[in-house]
Design a protein around this motif. Structure first.
Motif, PDB file in Angstrom:
ATOM      1  N   MET A   1       3.085  23.986   6.917  1.00  0.00           N
ATOM      2  CA  MET A   1       4.402  24.637   7.050  1.00  0.00           C
ATOM      3  C   MET A   1       5.359  23.772   7.871  1.00  0.00           C
ATOM      4  O   MET A   1       6.518  23.557   7.481  1.00  0.00           O
TER       5      MET A   1
ATOM      6  N   LEU B   1       1.216  33.564  10.159  1.00  0.00           N
ATOM      7  CA  LEU B   1       2.368  32.991   9.435  1.00  0.00           C
ATOM      8  C   LEU B   1       3.111  34.067   8.654  1.00  0.00           C
ATOM      9  O   LEU B   1       4.346  34.100   8.642  1.00  0.00           O
TER      10      LEU B   1
ATOM     11  N   LEU C   1       1.671  28.405  16.159  1.00  0.00           N
ATOM     12  CA  LEU C   1       2.646  29.478  15.983  1.00  0.00           C
ATOM     13  C   LEU C   1       3.875  29.253  16.869  1.00  0.00           C
ATOM     14  O   LEU C   1       5.019  29.443  16.428  1.00  0.00           O
TER      15      LEU C   1
ATOM     16  N   LEU D   1       6.043  26.454  15.536  1.00  0.00           N
ATOM     17  CA  LEU D   1       6.791  26.956  14.379  1.00  0.00           C
ATOM     18  C   LEU D   1       7.954  27.823  14.850  1.00  0.00           C
ATOM     19  O   LEU D   1       9.079  27.732  14.325  1.00  0.00           O
ATOM     20  N   PHE D   2       7.682  28.653  15.839  1.00  0.00           N
ATOM     21  CA  PHE D   2       8.711  29.512  16.411  1.00  0.00           C
ATOM     22  C   PHE D   2       9.870  28.661  16.944  1.00  0.00           C
ATOM     23  O   PHE D   2      11.050  28.955  16.723  1.00  0.00           O
TER      24      PHE D   2
ATOM     25  N   ILE E   1      15.741  27.034   4.423  1.00  0.00           N
ATOM     26  CA  ILE E   1      14.683  26.091   4.043  1.00  0.00           C
ATOM     27  C   ILE E   1      14.478  26.034   2.525  1.00  0.00           C
ATOM     28  O   ILE E   1      14.473  24.939   1.941  1.00  0.00           O
TER      29      ILE E   1
ATOM     30  N   PHE F   1      17.487  24.062  14.619  1.00  0.00           N
ATOM     31  CA  PHE F   1      17.002  23.401  13.411  1.00  0.00           C
ATOM     32  C   PHE F   1      18.141  22.657  12.713  1.00  0.00           C
ATOM     33  O   PHE F   1      17.951  21.544  12.218  1.00  0.00           O
TER      34      PHE F   1
ATOM     35  N   TYR G   1      14.641  35.204  17.436  1.00  0.00           N
ATOM     36  CA  TYR G   1      14.078  36.076  18.478  1.00  0.00           C
ATOM     37  C   TYR G   1      13.404  35.277  19.583  1.00  0.00           C
ATOM     38  O   TYR G   1      12.631  35.830  20.369  1.00  0.00           O
TER      39      TYR G   1
ATOM     40  N   PHE H   1      19.003  17.725  11.541  1.00  0.00           N
ATOM     41  CA  PHE H   1      19.499  16.820  10.490  1.00  0.00           C
ATOM     42  C   PHE H   1      20.986  16.522  10.625  1.00  0.00           C
ATOM     43  O   PHE H   1      21.503  15.648   9.955  1.00  0.00           O
ATOM     44  N   MET H   2      21.675  17.282  11.483  1.00  0.00           N
ATOM     45  CA  MET H   2      23.075  16.937  11.772  1.00  0.00           C
ATOM     46  C   MET H   2      23.073  16.212  13.109  1.00  0.00           C
ATOM     47  O   MET H   2      22.772  16.807  14.149  1.00  0.00           O
TER      48      MET H   2
ATOM     49  N   MET I   1      10.562  25.544  16.040  1.00  0.00           N
ATOM     50  CA  MET I   1      11.199  24.831  14.922  1.00  0.00           C
ATOM     51  C   MET I   1      12.169  25.748  14.183  1.00  0.00           C
ATOM     52  O   MET I   1      13.173  25.293  13.636  1.00  0.00           O
ATOM     53  N   ALA I   2      11.851  27.052  14.178  1.00  0.00           N
ATOM     54  CA  ALA I   2      12.642  27.999  13.385  1.00  0.00           C
ATOM     55  C   ALA I   2      13.818  28.584  14.154  1.00  0.00           C
ATOM     56  O   ALA I   2      14.408  29.549  13.700  1.00  0.00           O
TER      57      ALA I   2
ATOM     58  N   PHE J   1      10.001  17.783   6.611  1.00  0.00           N
ATOM     59  CA  PHE J   1      10.387  16.983   5.448  1.00  0.00           C
ATOM     60  C   PHE J   1      11.769  17.390   4.934  1.00  0.00           C
ATOM     61  O   PHE J   1      12.622  16.538   4.662  1.00  0.00           O
ATOM     62  N   VAL J   2      11.967  18.697   4.806  1.00  0.00           N
ATOM     63  CA  VAL J   2      13.263  19.207   4.316  1.00  0.00           C
ATOM     64  C   VAL J   2      14.394  18.723   5.226  1.00  0.00           C
ATOM     65  O   VAL J   2      15.450  18.279   4.767  1.00  0.00           O
TER      66      VAL J   2
ATOM     67  N   PHE K   1       6.334  20.644   6.032  1.00  0.00           N
ATOM     68  CA  PHE K   1       7.301  20.977   4.973  1.00  0.00           C
ATOM     69  C   PHE K   1       8.713  21.113   5.564  1.00  0.00           C
ATOM     70  O   PHE K   1       9.677  20.544   5.036  1.00  0.00           O
ATOM     71  N   ILE K   2       8.806  21.824   6.668  1.00  0.00           N
ATOM     72  CA  ILE K   2      10.129  22.042   7.279  1.00  0.00           C
ATOM     73  C   ILE K   2      10.690  20.710   7.795  1.00  0.00           C
ATOM     74  O   ILE K   2      11.878  20.425   7.629  1.00  0.00           O
TER      75      ILE K   2
ATOM     76  N   TYR L   1      17.346  24.464   0.704  1.00  0.00           N
ATOM     77  CA  TYR L   1      17.344  23.018   0.982  1.00  0.00           C
ATOM     78  C   TYR L   1      16.297  22.316   0.121  1.00  0.00           C
ATOM     79  O   TYR L   1      16.491  21.191  -0.334  1.00  0.00           O
TER      80      TYR L   1
ATOM     81  N   TRP M   1      16.026  32.905   7.620  1.00  0.00           N
ATOM     82  CA  TRP M   1      16.095  31.452   7.827  1.00  0.00           C
ATOM     83  C   TRP M   1      15.346  30.727   6.717  1.00  0.00           C
ATOM     84  O   TRP M   1      15.831  29.741   6.147  1.00  0.00           O
TER      85      TRP M   1
ATOM     86  N   PHE N   1       5.026  36.142  10.998  1.00  0.00           N
ATOM     87  CA  PHE N   1       6.156  35.357  11.500  1.00  0.00           C
ATOM     88  C   PHE N   1       7.312  35.352  10.497  1.00  0.00           C
ATOM     89  O   PHE N   1       8.463  35.611  10.858  1.00  0.00           O
TER      90      PHE N   1
ATOM     91  N   PHE O   1      -0.432  25.853   9.574  1.00  0.00           N
ATOM     92  CA  PHE O   1       0.698  25.488  10.434  1.00  0.00           C
ATOM     93  C   PHE O   1       1.153  24.057  10.163  1.00  0.00           C
ATOM     94  O   PHE O   1       2.345  23.775  10.104  1.00  0.00           O
TER      95      PHE O   1
END
Lengths: 459, 199
Positions: A108, B55, A213, A216-217, B72, A225, A372, A229-230, A219-220, A114-115, A111-112, B75, B67, B58, A105
């Motif tokens: 992941m 994961l 989890l 992450l849910f 991601i 999301f 979801y 960055f905007m 964040m996604a 960072f992007v 990483f998100i 990007y 998504w 998910f 986690f």
């Protein structure tokens, strides 16, 4: 490379300022939560200092801006001795230990983030709300040393974005002065610190696997999301609104007034970011009065506590809207004209309520916007109600906060018809997600499964 | 009178729960909470597998998969290229595209003449340009000013007659005219006003 050093330096200054506030209010937290919260508060302090200079008509030179920030750091840390003692305590309690099963986690999510952070750094401010408002004002504030600058001599009939509170303008000014041409990277600081705070808050009640989890849910959520960055007002607003509610519920738990005052301060920051948050803060009042009534401490005390909670937001509204926009800005903005004149007609409320449900939540478009997440929230709620057949007061509290947003947005659209569905409401609903997340973290099924895993783990 | 009950927390510490107000976990004392129990290697491995499976499930769900695949990962691919190109102007052009280029080109005309600071340009709407065969999106005056430092005005503004320059489309190109004749300006405003202004 120098950019990273500057971000680190600014983050340290933000931590010092925020830590000072936490220490002044004597708020006790786990180290991970304390550090992330301190930085978030530091960002809020940053966002206020150029505004204070502007109110005093002091030129917004880089020297003045950074001296004012350093002065704020010193003033907020006047309780120096206790601050040092708390820092020592923090150092003693700080054990960064990532368990093996947290690693997927952490990788992941990192990483998100960072992007998102890279995109935030790389691209210039994009939303039209920003380029025709806070960003253009910030850009010319750098050149003209004032937020009341030549932008107001431009033909502004197509935009009201120049009349938004100066939260983003101030942060953009500071970060541009610090060497970031496009500013913006403060948003990544907020995102990263908020995720750390959320994760730590979730682990107070559920197992780290579930916490990872759920974060992450969260964040996604696709639309939310995008606003990591905007730069716009809504992500920051959601963060501080959530924190205000979280500390209010801490007050419900420990009855300590410093937590209530702290919650009020944070809600004031949320109101400073988006002025209509004042209405949502007022909608939390029934929860406060109910809490006092249930505890037999009296409705009068409930009203006093409500004043503690809403008062700072009202103050923030008066300063940033009533005084600044009406008295300082050269262009006229008829705020009264934005209020619905026909309050007897409730149909806009029901129309918006229906639109939110049919178009924004329970539709293919809604899944595209929010994934979801809302469906999962409803599933967990239904399971809890069907299996456990009762809700604890903690879950009821979080559900009430969810309801405040769910009902609050149709109500705001009824009061302020300018709040449209596809922009203001769509983004305003961001505030509901961290609240849903905390409901999930207190869902008795997830809590009991967490307990079983923990028990098995520690055998 | 409702019963009190003690429910242990996920990390093993008891959580006091008294009705009517049931306190949530107590961060007020959280700094002094004991560390979570140690996990032995095998159990940690089982939980690691569970985390990885979690994961995979998910990101197996359609919206999450979309998504990841459409946001991601592209990007991330962008990042690999973008880190090699940090030129500020190119980053602006990549983001603002023709809006920015149009505003900069118009401003450059006045900068060359040394009059950019004193000019108020009447600009037509996007619909006007499209109707004249030009695919130009015209930024609103505040954004135009942000992009270029040049003040512009739209024809539907009561202040439009204060413009001292105007831009029209002719033969597939742009024509810049200074205002020497108020009637010509009024005619231009009237012709611009036939087209809808969009942001």
């Amino acid at each position: 490379m120098s950019g990273i050093v500057i971000i680190l330096l600014l983050t340290i200054i933000q931590f010092i300022a925020g830590f000072g506030i936490i220490n002044l209010f004597n708020i006790q937290l786990k180290p991970g939560m304390l550090i992330s919260l301190a930085i978030l508060l530091g960002v809020a302090v940053f966002s206020i200092m150029p505004f204070i200079l502007q109110l005093a008509y002091i030129p917004l030179t880089s020297t003045n801006v950074f001296i004012s920030i350093l002065a704020a750091c010193v003033l907020l840390n006047l309780k120096f001795k206790s601050g040092i003692a708390r820092l020592k305590e923090l150092r003693a309690n700080l054990h960064i230990r990532i368990r093996l099963y947290e690693i997927p986690f952490v990788i992941m999510i990192a990483f998100i983030v960072f992007v998102s952070a890279w995109r935030c750094f790389y691209f210039p401010p994009t939303p039209r709300d920003l380029t025709s408002g806070a960003e253009v004002i910030a850009e010319y504030a750098i050149r003209e040393k004032t937020m009341i600058n030549s932008v107001f001599s431009v033909n502004l009939e197509s935009t009201n974005n120049i009349f938004k509170p100066p939260y983003i303008t101030c942060l953009q000014i500071i970060y541009k002065y610090a060497g970031f041409e496009f500013g913006q990277v403060w948003l990544s600081t907020i995102v990263a610190c908020f995720l750390i705070f959320l994760y730590q808050a979730l682990t107070l009640s559920i197992h780290r696997i579930f916490a990872g989890l759920l974060v992450l849910f969260f964040m996604a959520i696709p639309e939310m999301f995008a606003y990591t960055f905007m730069v716009l007002f809504d992500y920051s607003n959601a963060v501080f609104f959530f924190l205000g509610v979280w500390f209010l519920y801490q007050f419900f738990q420990n009855q300590q007034r410093n937590y209530l005052a702290f919650a009020g301060l944070i809600m004031a920051i949320a109101t400073y970011i988006r002025s209509e948050t004042l209405i949502l803060a007022c909608l939390m009042v029934p929860a406060i009065v109910w809490h006092h009534w249930k505890n037999k401490t009296g409705i009068v005390k409930g009203l006093i506590s409500s004043a503690f909670f809403v008062g700072p937001s009202l103050f923030a509204y008066i300063i940033s809207i009533t005084i600044y926009i009406n008295r300082y800005l050269p262009a006229k903005y008829n705020i009264e004209g934005l209020v619905n004149k026909n309050l007897g007609d409730l149909s806009p409320f029901f129309t918006r309520f229906s639109d939110i449900n049919n178009k924004l939540i329970f539709s293919d478009l809604g899944v595209g916007y929010y994934g979801y997440f809302i469906y999962f929230f409803i599933l967990l709620l239904l399971l809890e109600v069907l299996i456990k057949r009762k809700l604890s007061s903690t879950t009821r509290n979080w559900l009430y906060a969810v309801l405040v947003i769910y009902i609050g947005f149709p109500l705001m659209s009824y009061l302020l018809p300018l709040l449209d569905l596809n922009n203001s409401t769509k983004r305003g609903l961001f505030k509901i997600f961290p609240l849903m997340l905390l409901y999930m973290a207190n869902n008795s099924l997830l809590v009991s499964w967490s307990q079983r895993i923990t028990k098995w783990e520690s055998k | 009178m409702k019963k009190n009950k003690n429910v242990p927390q996920a990390d093993g510490t008891p959580q006091k729960s008294a009705q009517p107000v049931q306190p949530p976990p107590a961060p007020a004392t959280a700094a002094k909470q004991p560390a979570p129990p140690a996990t032995n290697g095998f159990k940690a491995f089982i939980l690691l597998v569970a985390a990885v499976v979690g994961l995979l499930i998910f990101f197996g769900l359609e919206p999450n998969k979309m998504w990841l695949d459409q946001r991601i990962m592209p990007y991330w691919e962008d990042y690999k290229e973008q880190k090699l190109n940090l030129d500020l102007e190119e980053r602006k052009m990549a983001r603002y595209q023709t809006d920015y280029i149009f505003a900069r080109n118009v401003a450059a005309f006045f900068e060359k003449r040394g009059t950019a600071g004193k000019t108020l340009v009447l600009v037509p709407s996007t619909d006007y340009f499209n109707a004249h065969g030009l695919q130009i999106h015209v930024p609103e005056p505040a954004v135009f000013y942000y992009f270029s430092g040049l003040k512009t005005i739209w024809a539907n503004s009561p202040e439009a007659s204060k413009a001292n320059w105007y831009i029209t489309a002719r033969d597939g190109g742009l024509v810049f005219d200074s205002v020497t004749n108020q009637q010509a300006l009024q005619d231009t405003i009237a012709s611009f006003n036939k087209y809808k202004i969009s942001l």
